[in-house]
Structures are given as structure tokens and as C-alpha cells.
Write a protein that holds these residues in place. Structure first.
Motif, PDB file in Angstrom:
ATOM      1  N   THR A  68       0.838  -1.208   0.000  1.00  0.00           N
ATOM      2  CA  THR A  68       0.000   0.000   0.000  1.00  0.00           C
ATOM      3  C   THR A  68       0.870   1.254   0.000  1.00  0.00           C
ATOM      4  N   VAL A  69       1.926   1.252   0.802  1.00  0.00           N
ATOM      5  CA  VAL A  69       2.845   2.396   0.817  1.00  0.00           C
ATOM      6  C   VAL A  69       3.469   2.573  -0.563  1.00  0.00           C
ATOM      7  N   PHE A  70       3.891   1.468  -1.177  1.00  0.00           N
ATOM      8  CA  PHE A  70       4.493   1.538  -2.515  1.00  0.00           C
ATOM      9  C   PHE A  70       3.495   2.076  -3.538  1.00  0.00           C
ATOM     10  N   ALA A  71       2.246   1.592  -3.471  1.00  0.00           N
ATOM     11  CA  ALA A  71       1.241   2.046  -4.426  1.00  0.00           C
ATOM     12  C   ALA A  71       0.985   3.543  -4.281  1.00  0.00           C
ATOM     13  N   ALA A  73       3.111   5.758  -3.032  1.00  0.00           N
ATOM     14  CA  ALA A  73       4.323   6.465  -3.470  1.00  0.00           C
ATOM     15  C   ALA A  73       4.374   6.546  -4.993  1.00  0.00           C
ATOM     16  N   GLN A  74       4.036   5.441  -5.659  1.00  0.00           N
ATOM     17  CA  GLN A  74       4.028   5.471  -7.125  1.00  0.00           C
ATOM     18  C   GLN A  74       2.990   6.444  -7.658  1.00  0.00           C
ATOM     19  N   SER A  75       1.842   6.496  -6.999  1.00  0.00           N
ATOM     20  CA  SER A  75       0.805   7.440  -7.424  1.00  0.00           C
ATOM     21  C   SER A  75       1.323   8.868  -7.343  1.00  0.00           C
ATOM     22  N   ALA A  76       2.068   9.173  -6.275  1.00  0.00           N
ATOM     23  CA  ALA A  76       2.640  10.521  -6.132  1.00  0.00           C
ATOM     24  C   ALA A  76       3.714  10.774  -7.188  1.00  0.00           C
ATOM     25  N   MET A  77       4.521   9.771  -7.486  1.00  0.00           N
ATOM     26  CA  MET A  77       5.603   9.952  -8.464  1.00  0.00           C
ATOM     27  C   MET A  77       5.064  10.140  -9.874  1.00  0.00           C
ATOM     28  N   ARG A  78       3.893   9.560 -10.158  1.00  0.00           N
ATOM     29  CA  ARG A  78       3.318   9.731 -11.501  1.00  0.00           C
ATOM     30  C   ARG A  78       2.904  11.168 -11.762  1.00  0.00           C
ATOM     31  N   GLU A  79       2.743  11.954 -10.695  1.00  0.00           N
ATOM     32  CA  GLU A  79       2.391  13.360 -10.853  1.00  0.00           C
ATOM     33  C   GLU A  79       3.597  14.193 -11.279  1.00  0.00           C
ATOM     34  N   ARG A  80       4.800  13.644 -11.057  1.00  0.00           N
ATOM     35  CA  ARG A  80       6.010  14.377 -11.414  1.00  0.00           C
ATOM     36  C   ARG A  80       6.399  14.102 -12.865  1.00  0.00           C
ATOM     37  N   LYS A  81       6.981  15.084 -13.508  1.00  0.00           N
ATOM     38  CA  LYS A  81       7.363  14.946 -14.915  1.00  0.00           C
ATOM     39  C   LYS A  81       8.850  14.635 -15.084  1.00  0.00           C
TER      40      LYS A  81
END
Length: 715
Positions: A68-71, A73-81
């Protein structure tokens, strides 16, 4: 009360797979993991640590929320370009590994045994599959982000670069035996045969001493049995052999090209780095784990010039860092005793209870219902009291909370009754008796696996019985006033005996019981003589099942209740180990007392008698061997198959492969394959439902064989 929503809340907490919670989008809206995520620490401290630019190891037992933490974190990273991230479920790749084709035509002429060849090629294919999946994920992310639109690379063309990554993928897929691999496999083959000869000679000598010709004949039959794959693993216990072997395997993969292409991709597209999430790698055997780190993770981490950062999820005590410097990495533990460590137990418990309250409060709110509509909060039993009990009943493991809510749904909510403290204790007892306690018996009776696995599990069962017996004896001595003097005088006939302390050196001995939630580390503390000790707690459901009181009495005088000398179990555990284990040389067979363990550790386990062999801890297994010999081998199943039929039995409903996989931590493809096999064996029925989706159910034969009350699996 909205029964359907409560049921879905429970289901969302107890699922295993990947934690993206897509099944619940209709209730939560888009990006359910963003809506439902609750950080174990205030201020999203765990999430922020994972989002940092450092390599991170996230540790926690099954169900503590690593995925869940990884998911999130990935969701947040997808917002970055400026970052691309990929996710690899390591265990699922190993689960669906295809059989390796063996072509032994000139193995014998090369001096390589079939076992050494097959073991090596399986490992090579496993590692290759991880690398191929990683390159495939990179390609998919590049396509999704349309990186060619922003390509600024001057040295390489974008299409050529992706083509290069594809070529590498194809080369790795076609795993073959390379010439440089032959010498180390020849050496391992020689060691396998030498070890087999030594073992046979030792068994023959012992048989002659004990039983004469009859026993000798039995040994001769045993020597004809083919070497097992585990023998190959044992040769890698020798550090020199392992280092040579891992170097050879590493050379089989073109890592210099892979890293160069990744660097070109990152910098050519104006990105900062690639972040690679590797989940569930502690599920691998220790040898596979070492090779995975040394062959895959270390090169990516150490040779990419900061272009690649790793995020790795594993179990406490089962993480191998290899050449990755832990001092330059972040290690975060999700277990409550580490997260909320404090000077006093009460402060730790408040922090842990606060997380339970935040987790459940957020989950109910996102599903559009109020926690108070389902829990019986009152002036006598406040929300704080109930949430503290949820923490105590689950050790703050979200998946266990989900299982408890599922049982509470069946026992209370479905009948329109609110959840009380007594009903939580009952649910905890049911979960222990129906699920946790079955771990020992069902696997030892029905699992098709090496004898060593059954023996290890048998010894864990015996150790747990020792701890329970000690707790009951302490309870008896407190009641009879044999211990404690006036300190215990007003505690009545059921004084709490759920916690105990041991020396830190016994952590390894209790790790298996802890990973399966029979016990849990509670707090590091000082004994009365100022020695450092570790406090452990028995699972609340276990205590309920054994009619023992969990916790400690209220009031300031009892703030250090479990520091009383009667709760010190170090001596009891040592006595148990001494009666069930010995230290044995692998060359001369000489045995030594477990009391000498520290001396052997100091001398690197070298045998003091023959000066050649290496000693190790061996279990005294003669009685248990006879017990295992009585088991009916014809009805034994692979552990994953036992998990599948156990899930179907516990749920008591027809289930799709995806539903089963979400509960037993594997892929729906694996469940689909194994249920087809189980159908051929007459143990599972598979039929399409009204929507055309195939659902599995247990046959009467399966229920009678594996879950019937009278069946004891003895021939």
C-alpha cells in the motif's frame, strides 16, 4: 447500518494483491489508494521517506501495508514529470516460472550433474525474468509518457535506444548454458558427489552399529535416490563457492549495456532518475534472495551513477543487503514496536491505537459511512477503548483488521448488532483458531515439501507449546502466591500472563513464530537487574483460546508489570532448545551441546574434533521422522494448492481466480493453473457463473479429505 458497505470495507483491508484497490473505485472514486491511504506516522512520515531520493528498504511482516505504501508512493511519483517509476512483484514472477527444458546430452561429458544443471538454469531463468520484466516496464512507461516528444539526447536516437532495450530483452529470454559457467558447475557437481559419499558412509557406519545387515540394506536403497535441488543450495553455503557462482551468474547478463541504456534514456529525456519498486523479495529462499540482490539490485544501485534508485519491500530479519551499503540507504520498519518505540509501553500503545483509529476512521469515511454506526461507543467503552482493543487484537496489521471485520460482519453486523469489546475478542479467537493455528497442522499433514520444512515447523509448534505452558505455569504460581509477594495479591484468579521477556540473542529463535503472528515483539526494555531484554506478546486470539488474560492490570503500580522476574522466559527457551537441537559437524558427524553455541560462533563454526568440517545447528528429529513416515503421501499437495483450497473452505462460496489470489498472495494466473490441476484431481469444481466468469468450489471429496473432523491423514 449499510451491510454491503461494511462488507466491502472489510474486504478492502484483507486483500493481498498490490493494494491499488481497483475493485472499489465505484465506492471511493478514482485513485482509491490515494483516498484510502493512511500513513502509519503523523505527517505522512513513512510516505515521505519512501519518496526521498535515497534507496529505501521497507520492512514489515505480511499484511502490514508495504504494498500500500508503494502504491501510494508510485501514485505521487506519476504526478512528477522528471521521474519515471516501475513496479516489479518479484514473488509473482517466481511463482509462474515455466519449467526449464533440460538437454543433458553432453552434461556427463562436461562433468556436470543433472541436478547442478537444472538448479543453475532455473536460477538463471528466474533472474532473467526479473530483468526482462523490468525492461518491459520501462518500455511501457516510456510509451505512456510519450518521452520521444521531449527527447534531447544528442548521442543516441530514441528509437534506436528502445530497440536496444528490446534486443537485450530477447537475448536474456533465451537462457543458455554459457562456456564461462561450466567450471563452477563442475566444481559444484564434485562437491555434491563428495558430500553424498560422506553422508552415505556415515549412515552406513551408523546402520551397522545400530541394526546390522537389515539397516545397512535400507541405507543402500537410500543412496540410490537422486540428489535434490536443496543439495545444490547447500553447496552455496560455502562463501567461496557462492562468490564464484554469483560472479559467474552476474556475467551472464549484459548489465553494462542495460545500465548504459537506462542512463541514456534518463538523461536524454531530461529526467532525474528511474525509481524501481521491488515488492515481496523476502518470499524467496535465502539463496535466491542473495543472488537476486547480488545479480540484479546491487549493479542497478551501485553502477548507475544515481540514475536508478531502488525501493525494496521485505520481511524483518530476512533482508540481505549484499554490496548495497545500508548506511547509505533508508530502512523503515512498519511493525508497531519499531514505529512507535517510546520510553514507556503506555505511550507506545497510545500511538499504535491512534493509527488504528485513523486507519479505520478514514476507511469508513471514504466509503461514506460513520464508524459510530457500527461500533458500540459509550461512556463506559469509549472509541479510544475500542480502537486500543483493535490494535491489541491485530498488532496493527491492516490485513488482520480486515479479517476481524469480516468475522464481525458475520457475527454482529449482519444481524443488525453493533460491535462490542467482547465481540472483538471473540472474533480474534475465531481468527486464531480457524486460520493462524491451522498453519502448523495443515501444512505438516498435507504439504508436499522437503522434510526439513516440516521439521522446522514442528519445532516451532513445540516452542509455542513451551511458551504457552510457561505462561500457564506463571499464572498458577501468581494465583498460589509462589511468586511476586504482595505485588500480585489483588489480581484475582486470572492474572494477565500474555507477555514475556527474553534476551535479545533469542530473537532469531522467535522470528518464525513472529512472522506467523503467534507472537509479536512488543518493546525493548530493561530487566530488574538492568539487563537489556525484549518483551514479546502472545496473540490476543491465542490468549482467548487458552483462557488467559491479555494485557496488564490498570494503575500506576503496574506500569512495569512484565518486568517482574516471573515473566523472564530466557531460561525456559534455552532448556527447550537444548532438548530439541544439537550442534553437529557436517564432516565427522560429532555432536555438541547447544550450551557451546557462543564458542562455535566465535570460531566461525569450525569443528574442534576433525578441524575440517563446519558445524551447524541440527534438529533432533528421530521421533518426528517416524510421525512423518505415517503420513499419507498420496493426498499431499503443493503449499500453494493447500492455500487455494483453504481459502475456498474459509470463504464457503464459489470464487473467481482473482478473488482467491487477492486472499492468498499470488497471481490469478497461478490460481487458474492450480485450480485446473485440482479439478483433474477431483478436488475442485470449476463452472462459469451467469456472467460467464469461471468460479471454483470445493468438491465433497476435498472437504472430507482435508477439512473433515474425523480425518487424521494417517495410513
Amino acid at each position: 447500518m449499510e451491510l454491503d458497505k461494511f462488507s466491502k470495507i472489510a474486504e478492502s483491508l484483507r486483500q493481498y494483491r498490490r493494494a491499488e484497490l481497483r475493485d472499489f473505485e465505484s465506492e471511493t472514486g478514482a485513485k482509491p489508494v490515494d483516498q484510502l491511504y493512511v500513513d502509519p506516522l503523523p505527517g505522512d512520515a513513512v510516505l515521505r521517506s519512501v519518496l526521498s531520493s535515497n534507496t529505501t528498504f521497507l520492512l514489515g511482516r505480511k499484511g502490514t501495508g508495504k504494498s500500500t505504501v508503494f502504491a501510494r508512493a508510485q501514485s505521487a511519483m506519476r504526478e512528477r514529470k522528471d521521474i519515471i517509476s516501475i513496479y516489479i512483484d518479484v514473488k509473482s514472477l517466481y511463482d509462474v516460472l515455466d519449467t526449464v527444458d533440460i538437454s543433458p546430452e553432453d552434461l556427463e561429458s562436461k562433468g556436470i550433474s543433472a541436478v547442478a544443471y537444472r538448479s543453475h538454469m532455473l536460477r538463471k531463468v528466474m533472474l532473467g525474468k526479473v530483468i526482462v520484466e523490468m525492461l518491459k516496464e520501462i518500455g511501457a512507461v516510456c510509451e505512456k509518457l510519450s518521452l520521444w516528444d521531449r527527447w534531447t539526447g544528442v548521442r543516441r536516437n530514441y528509437e534506436d535506444l528502445l530497440s536496444s532495450l528490446g534486443d537485450i530483452r530477447d537475448r536474456i529470454k533465451s537462457a543458455k548454458l554459457d562456456l564461462h559457467e561450466i567450471p563452477v558447475l563442475q566444481r559444484i557437481t564434485h562437491q555434491l558427489r563428495l558430500k553424498k559419499q560422506q553422508e552415505t558412509s556415515l549412515k552406513r557406519d551408523q546402520a551397522v552399529k545400530i541394526g546390522g545387515k537389515a539397516s545397512l540394506a535400507k541405507v543402500e536403497v537410500l543412496t540410490d535416490i537422486a540428489e535434490s535441488l536443496s543439495d545444490f543450495d547447500k553447496t552455496l553455503d560455502d562463501s567461496d563457492v557462492y562468490n564464484e557462482y554469483s560472479d559467474v551468474v552476474l556475467k551472464s547478463f549484459p548489465f553494462s549495456e542495460i545500465i548504459e541504456d537506462i542512463q541514456s534514456l534518463i538523461f536524454g529525456a531530461g529526467l532525474v532518475r528511474l525509481v524501481a519498486f521491488f515488492d515481496d523479495f523476502s518470499e524467496l529462499s535465502f539463496v535466491d534472495q542473495r543472488l537476486f540482490v547480488d545479480v540484479v539490485l546491487s549493479p542497478l544501485n551501485n553502477s548507475s551513477n544515481e540514475a536508478v534508485k531502488l525501493k525494496v519491500a521485505g520481511y524483518p530479519g530476512r533482508v540481505y543487503y549484499g554490496k548495497i551499503d545500508p548506511g547509505k540507504s533508508d530502512t523503515i520498519s512498519l511493525d508497531f514496536s519499531d514505529l512507535y518505540e517510546a520510553t514507556e509501553v503506555q505511550e507506545m500503545e497510545r500511538s499504535a491505537s491512534s493509527y488504528a483509529s485513523r486507519l479505520l476512521g478514514t476507511r469508513f469515511k471514504v466509503f461514506g459511512v460513520d464508524l459510530a454506526s457500527y461500533f458500540d461507543f459509550s461512556s463506559e467503552t469509549t472509541r479510544e477503548d475500542i480502537m486500543r482493543l483493535m490494535f491489541q487484537a491485530s498488532f496493527n496489521v491492516p490485513r488482520i483488521m480486515g479479517h476481524l471485520l469480516h468475522l464481525l460482519y458475520l457475527d454482529r453486523i449482519s444481524k443488525g448488532q453493533k460491535i462490542t469489546g467482547a465481540s472483538i475478542r471473540l472474533a480474534s479467537r475465531k481468527y486464531y483458531e480457524n486460520t493462524i493455528s491451522k498453519y502448523f497442522d495443515r501444512l505438516n499433514r498435507y504439504a508436499l515439501e522437503p522434510f526439513e520444512n516440516k521439521l522446522d515447523r514442528h519445532n516451532q509448534s513445540q516452542l509455542l507449546a513451551c511458551l504457552i505452558s510457561e505462561a500457564k505455569d506463571v499464572k498458577r504460581r501468581i494465583i498460589s502466591k509462589e511468586v511476586g509477594g504482595d505485588y500480585f495479591k489483588d489480581l484475582g484468579q486470572n492474572p494477565p500472563t500474555s507477555h514475556f521477556t527474553v534476551n535479545p540473542g533469542l530473537e532469531d529463535m522467535l522470528s518464525s513464530l513472529e512472522s506467523n503472528f503467534f507472537v509479536s515483539r512488543y518493546k525493548k526494555m530493561r530487566a530488574k537487574d538492568n539487563r537489556e531484554v525484549i518483551s514479546y506478546s502472545l496473540f490476543l486470539g491465542l490468549c482467548e483460546s487458552e483462557r488467559m488474560s491479555w494485557g496488564y492490570p490498570e494503575g500506576r503500580p503496574f506500569r512495569h508489570y512484565f518486568q517482574q522476574r516471573c515473566f523472564e522466559y530466557t531460561r525456559a527457551v534455552h532448556q527447550f532448545l537444548s532438548s530439541n537441537q544439537t550442534i553437529r559437524c557436517n564432516t565427522c558427524g560429532m555432536c555438541h551441546s547447544m550450551d557451546n553455541r557462543e564458542k562455535f560462533e566465535f570460531f566461525k563454526w569450525r569443528c574442534p574434533d576433525c578441524q575440517e568440517g563446519i558445524c551447524s545447528i541440527a534438529n533432533l528429529s528421530d521421533d518426528f521422522k517416524e510421525e512423518v513416515a505415517l503420513l499419507n503421501k498420496d493426498i499431499m499437495l503443493e503449499p500453494i494448492e493447500l492455500d487455494i483450497i483453504s481459502a475456498l473452505n474459509e470463504e464457503q462460496r464459489d470464487m473467481r481466480a482473482g478473488e482467491i489470489s487477492a486472499l492468498i498472495d499470488t497471481t490469478h494466473q497461478m490460481v487458474g493453473r492450480r485450480t485446473s490441476k485440482l479439478k483433474e484431481m477431483g478436488l475442485v469444481d470449476k463452472e462459469p457463473d451467469s456472467e460467464g466468469r469461471v468460479r471454483s468450489s470445493l468438491t465433497p471429496r476435498c472437504e472430507a479429505t482435508y477439512f473433515g473432523r474425523s480425518n487424521d491423514n494417517l495410513s
